[in-house]
Design a protein around this motif. Structure first.
Motif: not given
Length: 79
Positions: A44-59
């Motif tokens: 999922e991280l590698e498929s993102l583009n700069e400037g893209e807006k996301i909601t992420a759950t981090l631990e």
């Protein structure tokens, strides 16, 4: 004990090892987080583009909450 957080981010930039996410809300808005590309959510991280807006759950990976790994990524729809 690890802590989880779900926040809204903008993808700021990539380097060889990390994706940098810029926090879009809250008291620390604008703060950037470096998430290792090989530590959870790699595809999922590698498929993102700069400037893209996301909601992420981090631990949190440590007690001081200074290192984070990805648990879940959700792309936000363009308005």
């Amino acid at each position: 004990m690890s802590q989880r957080a779900t926040k809204k981010f903008t993808v700021a930039e990539f380097d060889d090892e990390y994706v940098w996410l810029k926090l879009r809300e809250g008291e620390k808005r604008g703060l950037q987080f470096a998430i290792p590309l090989d530590n959870g959510c790699q595809d999922e991280l590698e498929s993102l583009n700069e400037g893209e807006k996301i909601t992420a759950t981090l631990e949190s990976m440590n007690e001081r909450n200074t290192a984070w790994q990805c648990v879940e990524i959700q792309r936000e729809e363009e308005e």
